[in-house]
Design a protein around this motif. Structure first.
Motif, PDB file in Angstrom:
ATOM      1  N   GLU A   1       1.028  -1.102   0.053  1.00 41.35           N
ATOM      2  CA  GLU A   1       0.172   0.063   0.041  1.00 41.35           C
ATOM      3  C   GLU A   1       0.945   1.123   0.045  1.00 41.35           C
ATOM      4  OE1 GLU A   1      -3.491   2.120   2.864  1.00 41.35           O
ATOM      5  OE2 GLU A   1      -2.231   0.351   3.435  1.00 41.35           O
ATOM      6  N   ASP A   2       0.608   2.332  -0.945  1.00 42.16           N
ATOM      7  CA  ASP A   2       1.194   3.716  -1.113  1.00 42.16           C
ATOM      8  C   ASP A   2       1.007   4.322   0.673  1.00 42.16           C
ATOM      9  OD1 ASP A   2       2.479   3.957  -3.294  1.00 42.16           O
ATOM     10  OD2 ASP A   2       0.608   4.329  -4.274  1.00 42.16           O
ATOM     11  N   HIS A   3       1.979   5.168   0.977  1.00 45.88           N
ATOM     12  CA  HIS A   3       1.852   5.797   1.817  1.00 45.88           C
ATOM     13  C   HIS A   3       2.023   7.256   1.600  1.00 45.88           C
ATOM     14  CE1 HIS A   3       1.870   6.043   6.567  1.00 45.88           C
ATOM     15  NE2 HIS A   3       2.797   6.941   6.593  1.00 45.88           N
ATOM     16  N   VAL A   4       1.246   7.949   1.540  1.00 45.97           N
ATOM     17  CA  VAL A   4       0.812   9.158   0.997  1.00 45.97           C
ATOM     18  C   VAL A   4       1.039  10.398   1.971  1.00 45.97           C
ATOM     19  CG1 VAL A   4      -0.338  11.033  -0.678  1.00 45.97           C
ATOM     20  CG2 VAL A   4      -0.575   8.438  -0.679  1.00 45.97           C
ATOM     21  N   LEU A   5       1.971  11.185   1.548  1.00 47.85           N
ATOM     22  CA  LEU A   5       2.322  12.734   2.493  1.00 47.85           C
ATOM     23  C   LEU A   5       1.664  13.924   1.278  1.00 47.85           C
ATOM     24  CD1 LEU A   5       5.126  13.744   4.561  1.00 47.85           C
ATOM     25  CD2 LEU A   5       4.544  15.369   2.733  1.00 47.85           C
ATOM     26  N   VAL A   6       0.952  14.628   1.906  1.00 43.79           N
ATOM     27  CA  VAL A   6       0.537  15.941   1.246  1.00 43.79           C
ATOM     28  C   VAL A   6       0.651  17.160   1.885  1.00 43.79           C
ATOM     29  CG1 VAL A   6      -1.575  17.140   0.450  1.00 43.79           C
ATOM     30  CG2 VAL A   6      -1.508  14.542   0.431  1.00 43.79           C
ATOM     31  N   PHE A   7       1.432  18.032   1.210  1.00 41.62           N
ATOM     32  CA  PHE A   7       1.792  19.450   1.512  1.00 41.62           C
ATOM     33  C   PHE A   7       0.579  20.397   1.340  1.00 41.62           C
ATOM     34  CE2 PHE A   7       6.026  17.883   1.179  1.00 41.62           C
ATOM     35  CZ  PHE A   7       6.495  18.338   2.703  1.00 41.62           C
ATOM     36  N   ALA A   8      -0.234  20.680   2.201  1.00 42.45           N
ATOM     37  CA  ALA A   8      -1.339  21.340   2.113  1.00 42.45           C
ATOM     38  C   ALA A   8      -1.923  22.287   3.538  1.00 42.45           C
ATOM     39  CB  ALA A   8      -2.608  20.515   1.651  1.00 42.45           C
ATOM     40  N   GLU A   9      -2.497  22.994   3.088  1.00 41.13           N
ATOM     41  CA  GLU A   9      -3.131  23.930   4.394  1.00 41.13           C
ATOM     42  C   GLU A   9      -4.542  24.325   4.161  1.00 41.13           C
ATOM     43  OE1 GLU A   9       1.081  26.244   5.567  1.00 41.13           O
ATOM     44  OE2 GLU A   9      -0.256  27.276   4.301  1.00 41.13           O
TER      45      GLU A   9
ATOM     46  N   LYS B   1      -9.558  13.773   4.157  1.00 40.65           N
ATOM     47  CA  LYS B   1     -10.924  12.945   3.828  1.00 40.65           C
ATOM     48  C   LYS B   1     -10.675  12.148   2.866  1.00 40.65           C
ATOM     49  CE  LYS B   1     -14.188  16.556   5.402  1.00 40.65           C
ATOM     50  NZ  LYS B   1     -15.124  17.605   4.928  1.00 40.65           N
ATOM     51  N   ALA B   2      -9.797  12.613   1.839  1.00 37.25           N
ATOM     52  CA  ALA B   2      -9.332  11.542   0.738  1.00 37.25           C
ATOM     53  C   ALA B   2      -8.790  10.394   1.098  1.00 37.25           C
ATOM     54  CB  ALA B   2      -8.541  12.378  -0.487  1.00 37.25           C
ATOM     55  N   GLY B   3      -7.978  10.445   2.349  1.00 35.49           N
ATOM     56  CA  GLY B   3      -7.301   9.292   2.831  1.00 35.49           C
ATOM     57  C   GLY B   3      -5.972   9.336   2.674  1.00 35.49           C
ATOM     58  N   ALA B   4      -5.038  10.765   2.693  1.00 32.18           N
ATOM     59  CA  ALA B   4      -3.674  10.687   2.897  1.00 32.18           C
ATOM     60  C   ALA B   4      -3.440  10.624   4.403  1.00 32.18           C
ATOM     61  CB  ALA B   4      -3.460  12.547   2.804  1.00 32.18           C
ATOM     62  N   HIS B   5      -1.886   9.825   4.218  1.00 36.13           N
ATOM     63  CA  HIS B   5      -1.674   9.326   5.411  1.00 36.13           C
ATOM     64  C   HIS B   5      -1.047  10.530   6.440  1.00 36.13           C
ATOM     65  CE1 HIS B   5      -1.830   5.638   3.133  1.00 36.13           C
ATOM     66  NE2 HIS B   5      -2.061   5.181   4.183  1.00 36.13           N
ATOM     67  N   ILE B   6      -0.300  11.311   5.709  1.00 31.19           N
ATOM     68  CA  ILE B   6       0.215  12.716   6.553  1.00 31.19           C
ATOM     69  C   ILE B   6      -0.024  13.978   5.796  1.00 31.19           C
ATOM     70  CG2 ILE B   6       2.496  13.398   7.317  1.00 31.19           C
ATOM     71  CD1 ILE B   6       3.834  10.670   7.039  1.00 31.19           C
ATOM     72  N   VAL B   7      -0.554  14.919   6.502  1.00 34.89           N
ATOM     73  CA  VAL B   7      -1.027  16.045   5.930  1.00 34.89           C
ATOM     74  C   VAL B   7      -0.479  17.183   6.834  1.00 34.89           C
ATOM     75  CG1 VAL B   7      -2.862  17.829   5.351  1.00 34.89           C
ATOM     76  CG2 VAL B   7      -3.074  15.075   5.206  1.00 34.89           C
ATOM     77  N   GLY B   8       0.161  18.236   6.160  1.00 31.40           N
ATOM     78  CA  GLY B   8       0.812  19.325   7.092  1.00 31.40           C
ATOM     79  C   GLY B   8       1.485  20.316   5.972  1.00 31.40           C
ATOM     80  N   GLY B   9       2.133  21.280   6.598  1.00 32.31           N
ATOM     81  CA  GLY B   9       2.580  22.488   5.927  1.00 32.31           C
ATOM     82  C   GLY B   9       4.344  22.484   5.972  1.00 32.31           C
ATOM     83  N   LEU B  10       4.895  23.634   5.914  1.00 31.72           N
ATOM     84  CA  LEU B  10       6.387  23.595   5.941  1.00 31.72           C
ATOM     85  C   LEU B  10       6.943  22.861   7.132  1.00 31.72           C
ATOM     86  CD1 LEU B  10       6.649  27.299   4.849  1.00 31.72           C
ATOM     87  CD2 LEU B  10       6.507  25.344   3.417  1.00 31.72           C
TER      88      LEU B  10
END
Length: 283
Positions: A120-128, A137-146
């Motif tokens: 399974e992919d482990h997805v990190l998203v840079f978003a604010e 909500k889409a299922g990203a494992h890690i979400v954050g900024g700088l």
């Protein structure tokens, strides 16, 4: 004739006579050994024919007669080598020639017939803000900024796929470009990993797996087992090759649609667990 010579001749005759009439007997121990001795396995005609076929295929390859074959011919040769090993795997090797400053080729795929379960992919998203909530909500494992940058550089935070919104890409590039870039993990507009449609991207990659070349541009991928039907192996081969061609922008003249130099596919080989590598002509 002397008495000594006559005596010696009679002695020899007696010994020969005894040897000719001696009866041999077997003890209980020797009989038990004979009964417990492993039986010599006589191979069947089918097994002998298969062995002979494998030897002939290997000999022909060694002589260079089968260095380059069509895909279907290569599958046939490898299948004959692996006739007694249905679990043996067909391994695809693709050599790409990367120019200076070109990112390591990578892409996503889903084989028509899976060889094995993919991790399974482990997805990190840079978003604010709102986009960060959508990513969660889409299922990203890690979400954050700088604040994630330091952890990524120190290898405390790891992922297999990195996405970034358009508003943050310029902020993360100076520090992460040199770190994630050589690994082929840096978010890129060309690859679609710099986007504000995080939910859409997550939906597209669901059920797919990622492939990535090494630093030398080599790509290895299992595309089937000997137990697969030949048509299934061909479909998997063509499907994966299409993914590689799209990711590298590879065409016959070496340029993609934008007119930029493509990452050229220089060699495609197919091998099996016990079989040789065969260069494929029609890819």
């Amino acid at each position: 004739m002397s008495l000594f010579s006559l005596s010696r001749q009679c002695c020899r005759t007696s010994i020969i006579s005894l040897a000719q009439h001696r009866t041999f007997s077997s003890t209980a121990v020797s009989l038990a050994r004979r009964q417990n001795a492993p039986k010599i396995r006589i191979p069947s005609k089918k097994a002998l024919a298969a062995k002979q076929k494998r030897r002939a295929a290997k000999a022909a390859l060694k002589m260079g007669k089968l260095e380059q074959l069509s895909l279907t011919e290569a599958i046939s040769v490898l299948r004959s080598v692996e006739v007694d090993s249905p679990k043996s795997v067909y391994e695809l090797y693709i050599k790409t020639e990367m120019g200076n400053g070109v990112a390591v080729p990578k892409g996503r795929f889903k084989l028509p017939k899976e060889v094995k379960a993919q991790a399974e992919d482990h997805v990190l998203v840079f978003a604010e803000g709102r986009l960060a909530e959508e990513a969660k909500k889409a299922g990203a494992h890690i979400v954050g900024g700088l604040e994630l940058i330091e952890g990524i550089i120190n290898n405390r935070i790891r992922a297999t796929t990195y996405l970034c919104t358009t508003s943050l890409i310029r902020a993360i590039t100076p520090r992460l470009g040199r770190f994630l870039g050589p690994q082929g993990l840096m978010p890129s507009e060309r690859r679609g990993t710099v986007t504000d449609d995080i939910a859409g991207y997550m939906g597209r990659i669901q059920g797919t797996s990622e492939w990535r070349a090494d630093k030398q541009g080599n790509i290895h991928m299992p595309i089937g087992t000997v137990s697969f039907n030949g048509d299934d192996v061909v479909k998997n081969f063509k499907h994966f090759m299409l993914s590689v061609k799209k990711a590298t922008g590879n065409v016959k003249d070496g340029k993609n649609k934008d007119g930029k130099q493509a990452t050229v596919i220089s060699k495609v080989l197919l091998s099996s667990t016990q079989g040789p590598s065969i260069r494929i002509l029609d890819y």
